[in-house]
Design a protein around this motif. Structure first.
Motif, PDB file in Angstrom:
ATOM      1  N   LEU A  31       1.000  -1.416   0.022  1.00  0.00           N
ATOM      2  CA  LEU A  31      -0.009   0.214  -0.633  1.00  0.00           C
ATOM      3  C   LEU A  31       1.006   1.530   0.071  1.00  0.00           C
ATOM      4  CD1 LEU A  31      -2.762   0.744   0.309  1.00  0.00           C
ATOM      5  CD2 LEU A  31      -2.782   0.861   2.911  1.00  0.00           C
ATOM      6  N   ALA A  32       0.850   2.541  -0.915  1.00  0.00           N
ATOM      7  CA  ALA A  32       1.258   3.450  -0.903  1.00  0.00           C
ATOM      8  C   ALA A  32       0.401   4.477  -1.042  1.00  0.00           C
ATOM      9  CB  ALA A  32       2.164   3.674  -1.970  1.00  0.00           C
ATOM     10  N   ARG A  33       1.297   5.944  -0.205  1.00  0.00           N
ATOM     11  CA  ARG A  33       0.554   6.686  -0.133  1.00  0.00           C
ATOM     12  C   ARG A  33       0.798   7.616  -0.658  1.00  0.00           C
ATOM     13  NH1 ARG A  33      -0.817  10.239   5.169  1.00  0.00           N
ATOM     14  NH2 ARG A  33      -1.763  11.595   4.451  1.00  0.00           N
ATOM     15  N   ASP A  34       0.640   8.578  -1.864  1.00  0.00           N
ATOM     16  CA  ASP A  34       1.056   9.817  -2.466  1.00  0.00           C
ATOM     17  C   ASP A  34       0.334  10.943  -1.757  1.00  0.00           C
ATOM     18  OD1 ASP A  34       2.588  11.520  -3.865  1.00  0.00           O
ATOM     19  OD2 ASP A  34       2.497  10.482  -6.395  1.00  0.00           O
ATOM     20  N   ASP A  35       1.024  11.806  -1.288  1.00  0.00           N
ATOM     21  CA  ASP A  35       0.547  13.007  -1.311  1.00  0.00           C
ATOM     22  C   ASP A  35       0.920  14.198  -1.332  1.00  0.00           C
ATOM     23  OD1 ASP A  35       1.555  12.981   0.998  1.00  0.00           O
ATOM     24  OD2 ASP A  35       0.442  12.889   2.693  1.00  0.00           O
ATOM     25  N   GLY A  36       1.922  13.808  -1.768  1.00  0.00           N
ATOM     26  CA  GLY A  36       2.687  15.466  -2.504  1.00  0.00           C
ATOM     27  C   GLY A  36       3.982  15.641  -1.292  1.00  0.00           C
ATOM     28  N   GLU A  37       3.942  15.073  -0.901  1.00  0.00           N
ATOM     29  CA  GLU A  37       5.003  14.961   0.278  1.00  0.00           C
ATOM     30  C   GLU A  37       5.207  13.297  -0.117  1.00  0.00           C
ATOM     31  OE1 GLU A  37       3.492  15.745   4.372  1.00  0.00           O
ATOM     32  OE2 GLU A  37       2.569  17.722   3.008  1.00  0.00           O
ATOM     33  N   ALA A  38       6.245  13.224   1.017  1.00  0.00           N
ATOM     34  CA  ALA A  38       7.235  12.024   0.848  1.00  0.00           C
ATOM     35  C   ALA A  38       6.168  10.592   1.239  1.00  0.00           C
ATOM     36  CB  ALA A  38       8.241  11.773   2.093  1.00  0.00           C
ATOM     37  N   PRO A  39       5.973   9.631   0.123  1.00  0.00           N
ATOM     38  CA  PRO A  39       5.422   9.299  -0.015  1.00  0.00           C
ATOM     39  C   PRO A  39       5.990   8.061   0.829  1.00  0.00           C
ATOM     40  CG  PRO A  39       7.191   8.517  -1.473  1.00  0.00           C
ATOM     41  CD  PRO A  39       7.435   9.890  -1.307  1.00  0.00           C
ATOM     42  N   GLU A  40       4.884   6.741   1.767  1.00  0.00           N
ATOM     43  CA  GLU A  40       4.594   6.099   2.766  1.00  0.00           C
ATOM     44  C   GLU A  40       4.152   5.071   2.162  1.00  0.00           C
ATOM     45  OE1 GLU A  40       2.311   7.489   6.431  1.00  0.00           O
ATOM     46  OE2 GLU A  40       2.389   9.544   5.935  1.00  0.00           O
ATOM     47  N   ASN A  41       5.059   3.750   2.478  1.00  0.00           N
ATOM     48  CA  ASN A  41       4.810   2.591   2.077  1.00  0.00           C
ATOM     49  C   ASN A  41       4.294   1.424   2.857  1.00  0.00           C
ATOM     50  OD1 ASN A  41       4.849   3.163  -0.906  1.00  0.00           O
ATOM     51  ND2 ASN A  41       6.880   3.018  -0.487  1.00  0.00           N
ATOM     52  N   SER A  42       3.248   0.669   3.217  1.00  0.00           N
ATOM     53  CA  SER A  42       3.904  -0.574   3.561  1.00  0.00           C
ATOM     54  C   SER A  42       2.721  -1.184   3.454  1.00  0.00           C
ATOM     55  CB  SER A  42       1.937  -0.492   4.597  1.00  0.00           C
ATOM     56  OG  SER A  42       2.162   1.295   5.570  1.00  0.00           O
ATOM     57  N   VAL A  43       2.981  -3.015   4.380  1.00  0.00           N
ATOM     58  CA  VAL A  43       3.567  -4.162   3.479  1.00  0.00           C
ATOM     59  C   VAL A  43       2.306  -5.260   4.081  1.00  0.00           C
ATOM     60  CG1 VAL A  43       4.000  -6.426   2.224  1.00  0.00           C
ATOM     61  CG2 VAL A  43       5.611  -4.218   1.829  1.00  0.00           C
ATOM     62  N   TYR A  44       1.732  -5.334   3.615  1.00  0.00           N
ATOM     63  CA  TYR A  44       0.517  -7.139   4.972  1.00  0.00           C
ATOM     64  C   TYR A  44       0.420  -8.064   3.568  1.00  0.00           C
ATOM     65  CZ  TYR A  44      -1.631  -2.087   5.804  1.00  0.00           C
ATOM     66  OH  TYR A  44      -1.405  -0.385   6.237  1.00  0.00           O
ATOM     67  N   GLU A  45       0.499  -8.721   4.761  1.00  0.00           N
ATOM     68  CA  GLU A  45       0.251 -10.586   4.460  1.00  0.00           C
ATOM     69  C   GLU A  45      -0.629 -11.303   4.692  1.00  0.00           C
ATOM     70  OE1 GLU A  45       3.453 -12.049   6.775  1.00  0.00           O
ATOM     71  OE2 GLU A  45       5.300 -10.707   5.443  1.00  0.00           O
ATOM     72  N   VAL A  46      -0.890 -12.209   3.660  1.00  0.00           N
ATOM     73  CA  VAL A  46      -2.608 -12.791   3.861  1.00  0.00           C
ATOM     74  C   VAL A  46      -1.454 -13.238   4.733  1.00  0.00           C
ATOM     75  CG1 VAL A  46      -4.089 -13.933   3.173  1.00  0.00           C
ATOM     76  CG2 VAL A  46      -3.335 -12.532   1.450  1.00  0.00           C
ATOM     77  N   ASP A  47      -2.850 -14.006   5.658  1.00  0.00           N
ATOM     78  CA  ASP A  47      -2.375 -14.860   7.055  1.00  0.00           C
ATOM     79  C   ASP A  47      -2.695 -16.124   7.063  1.00  0.00           C
ATOM     80  OD1 ASP A  47      -2.769 -12.477   8.625  1.00  0.00           O
ATOM     81  OD2 ASP A  47      -4.628 -12.965   9.460  1.00  0.00           O
ATOM     82  N   THR A  48      -3.115 -16.490   5.650  1.00  0.00           N
ATOM     83  CA  THR A  48      -2.646 -17.879   5.614  1.00  0.00           C
ATOM     84  C   THR A  48      -2.496 -18.474   4.079  1.00  0.00           C
ATOM     85  OG1 THR A  48      -4.884 -17.622   3.940  1.00  0.00           O
ATOM     86  CG2 THR A  48      -5.087 -18.899   6.357  1.00  0.00           C
ATOM     87  N   LEU A  49      -1.619 -19.603   3.894  1.00  0.00           N
ATOM     88  CA  LEU A  49      -1.243 -19.785   2.972  1.00  0.00           C
ATOM     89  C   LEU A  49      -1.848 -20.609   1.893  1.00  0.00           C
ATOM     90  CD1 LEU A  49       2.477 -21.365   4.654  1.00  0.00           C
ATOM     91  CD2 LEU A  49       2.156 -18.655   3.330  1.00  0.00           C
ATOM     92  N   SER A  50      -1.468 -20.489   0.648  1.00  0.00           N
ATOM     93  CA  SER A  50      -2.217 -21.148  -0.248  1.00  0.00           C
ATOM     94  C   SER A  50      -1.695 -21.881  -1.493  1.00  0.00           C
ATOM     95  CB  SER A  50      -2.960 -20.258  -1.575  1.00  0.00           C
ATOM     96  OG  SER A  50      -3.218 -19.320  -0.762  1.00  0.00           O
ATOM     97  N   GLY A  51      -2.138 -23.413  -1.714  1.00  0.00           N
ATOM     98  CA  GLY A  51      -1.434 -24.365  -2.848  1.00  0.00           C
ATOM     99  C   GLY A  51      -0.898 -23.500  -4.545  1.00  0.00           C
TER     100      GLY A  51
END
Length: 73
Positions: A31-51
């Protein structure tokens, strides 16, 4: 596998997949936020694994929708 990108206002969410242990896959959302200032980035993981990478991407897309749906603009 192609990443999937969603936007809402100043936010961009990118759903993707990575290899996990034991031949499984995990969905991720950047997830990236771009409001004209320094961009903020976050990473989220899905809790479960998939086959399969397709299942992991579907989980990541669902997570991206939830994250963007909770944001206040």
């Amino acid at each position: 596998m192609e990443d999937v990108t969603y936007t809402k206002g100043i936010y961009t969410a990118v759903a993707t997949v990575r290899d996990a242990d034991g031949g499984q896959y995990q969905g991720l959302v950047s997830l990236a936020r771009d409001d004209g200032e320094a961009p903020e980035n976050s990473v989220y993981e899905v809790d479960t694994l998939s086959g399969t990478p397709e299942e992991a991407l579907e989980e990541a897309k669902a997570l991206a929708h939830r994250i963007l749906g909770e944001l206040e603009l």
